[in-house]
Design a protein around this motif. Structure first.
Motif, short mmCIF file in Angstrom:
data_model
loop_
_atom_site.label_atom_id
_atom_site.label_comp_id
_atom_site.label_asym_id
_atom_site.label_seq_id
_atom_site.Cartn_x
_atom_site.Cartn_y
_atom_site.Cartn_z
N THR A 61 0.80 -1.22 0.00
CA THR A 61 0.00 0.00 0.00
C THR A 61 0.83 1.27 0.00
OG1 THR A 61 -0.08 0.12 2.41
CG2 THR A 61 -1.81 -1.17 1.32
N GLY A 62 2.07 1.20 0.48
CA GLY A 62 2.88 2.40 0.63
C GLY A 62 2.45 3.26 1.80
N GLU A 63 1.48 2.76 2.57
CA GLU A 63 0.95 3.50 3.72
C GLU A 63 1.92 3.43 4.89
OE1 GLU A 63 -2.82 2.74 6.61
OE2 GLU A 63 -3.25 2.82 4.47
N VAL A 64 2.02 4.53 5.64
CA VAL A 64 2.88 4.58 6.81
C VAL A 64 2.16 3.93 7.99
CG1 VAL A 64 4.12 6.06 8.43
CG2 VAL A 64 4.04 6.66 6.01
N ASN A 65 2.83 2.99 8.64
CA ASN A 65 2.32 2.37 9.86
C ASN A 65 3.03 3.02 11.04
OD1 ASN A 65 0.83 0.21 11.29
ND2 ASN A 65 2.89 -0.44 11.83
N ILE A 66 2.24 3.43 12.03
CA ILE A 66 2.77 4.07 13.24
C ILE A 66 2.46 3.15 14.40
CG2 ILE A 66 2.64 6.10 14.73
CD1 ILE A 66 1.57 7.64 12.25
N ALA A 67 3.50 2.64 15.05
CA ALA A 67 3.30 1.65 16.11
C ALA A 67 4.20 1.92 17.31
CB ALA A 67 3.57 0.25 15.57
N PRO A 68 3.64 1.83 18.52
CA PRO A 68 4.51 1.91 19.69
C PRO A 68 5.32 0.63 19.80
CG PRO A 68 2.28 1.40 20.37
CD PRO A 68 2.26 1.59 18.88
N MET A 69 6.57 0.77 20.11
CA MET A 69 7.45 -0.38 20.26
C MET A 69 8.43 -0.09 21.39
SD MET A 69 6.63 -2.58 17.75
CE MET A 69 7.98 -3.68 17.69
N GLY A 70 8.84 -1.15 22.06
CA GLY A 70 9.83 -1.03 23.12
C GLY A 70 11.07 -1.82 22.77
N PRO A 71 11.94 -1.28 21.92
CA PRO A 71 13.13 -2.03 21.54
C PRO A 71 14.13 -2.15 22.69
CG PRO A 71 13.24 0.18 20.64
CD PRO A 71 11.88 0.03 21.28
N HIS A 72 14.90 -3.21 22.64
CA HIS A 72 16.03 -3.39 23.55
C HIS A 72 17.17 -2.57 22.96
CE1 HIS A 72 14.34 -6.78 25.88
NE2 HIS A 72 13.62 -6.91 24.78
N VAL A 73 17.68 -1.62 23.73
CA VAL A 73 18.70 -0.70 23.23
C VAL A 73 19.89 -0.68 24.17
CG1 VAL A 73 16.94 0.77 22.14
CG2 VAL A 73 17.75 1.32 24.45
N ASP A 74 20.99 -0.11 23.66
CA ASP A 74 22.13 0.19 24.52
C ASP A 74 22.28 1.71 24.57
OD1 ASP A 74 23.35 0.96 22.14
OD2 ASP A 74 24.60 -0.83 22.02
N ASP A 75 23.26 2.19 25.27
CA ASP A 75 23.42 3.63 25.44
C ASP A 75 23.73 4.39 24.16
OD1 ASP A 75 22.92 3.36 28.13
OD2 ASP A 75 25.01 3.39 28.73
N VAL A 76 24.37 3.76 23.20
CA VAL A 76 24.78 4.49 22.00
C VAL A 76 23.78 4.39 20.85
CG1 VAL A 76 27.25 4.45 22.53
CG2 VAL A 76 26.22 2.56 21.26
N MET A 77 22.83 3.49 20.93
CA MET A 77 21.75 3.35 19.95
C MET A 77 22.26 3.07 18.53
SD MET A 77 18.76 3.74 21.54
CE MET A 77 17.65 4.15 20.22
N GLU A 78 23.41 2.41 18.41
CA GLU A 78 23.91 2.05 17.09
C GLU A 78 23.20 0.81 16.57
OE1 GLU A 78 28.13 1.65 17.53
OE2 GLU A 78 28.43 3.82 17.52
N ARG A 79 22.79 -0.04 17.50
CA ARG A 79 22.05 -1.25 17.17
C ARG A 79 20.97 -1.43 18.22
NH1 ARG A 79 27.10 -4.44 15.04
NH2 ARG A 79 26.90 -3.69 12.94
#
Length: 184
Positions: free
Chosen positions: A14-32
């Motif tokens: 569809t090319g439609e933008v999906n907006i979703a709350p997510m809680g990713p596992h992150v580290d302090d630098v947010m590179e991955r």
């Protein structure tokens, strides 16, 4: 650590933008970071098909509440991402354009490892506020109404309502009322 945020992805068909709350596992630098969506979610389907998106750090709990329990209307203002095929929410505090590195579908929740391609800062984070945190918790509860006992959800909403009433502004109160209506 888990960082509550909002992920935007684009639907392949569809090319439609999906907006979703997510809680990713992150580290302090947010590179991955690692997302763990359910395989039935639109976010998972979009990332599997397209492999790019944007993670937003925001203090807009009304947007988070709306995204948690359904489609977001009206659609917030967005601009094209700089380095990936995606969109940046212009009212977010920070954003991280990402590309999928790997997808592991062996568990009930898919594990998707991401690499940050580009990051940006749009505005200052408001700061810590108990009402904002209460709305985030209420939004999480609202996504689990089919999984948790009704009495437990109602009890927790009563406790959270006190925090919102004491420390919230108009957007926090609107977001909490929206979630209460959804859960009734």
């Amino acid at each position: 650590m888990i960082l509550e945020g909002i992920v935007t992805t684009i639907g392949q068909e569809t090319g439609e933008v999906n907006i979703a709350p997510m809680g990713p596992h992150v580290d302090d630098v947010m590179e991955r970071f690692v997302l763990r969506p359910f395989p039935t979610s639109q976010t998972y389907k979009n990332l599997k098909a397209h492999g790019e998106g944007v993670l937003h750090v925001t203090d807009d709990v009304l947007l988070l509440a709306k995204a948690a329990v359904g489609s977001v209307t009206p659609i917030p203002t967005m601009v094209p991402a700089a380095k990936v095929c995606g969109f940046v929410l212009t009212d977010s505090c920070r954003y991280f354009e990402f590309r999928v590195m790997s997808i592991d579908e062996r568990e009930p929740r898919v594990r998707i490892e991401m690499e940050t391609i580009h990051a940006g800062r749009l505005r200052d984070f408001f700061g810590f506020n108990r009402a904002k945190h209460a709305v985030v918790e209420a939004a999480i509860l609202a996504t689990r109404i089919a999984l948790l006992p009704r009495a437990a959800i109602e009890s927790e909403f009563k406790r959270l309502a006190v925090l919102v009433e004491k420390t919230g502004g108009p957007r926090e109160k609107e977001a909490f009322a929206f979630l209460e209506r959804h859960c009734s």
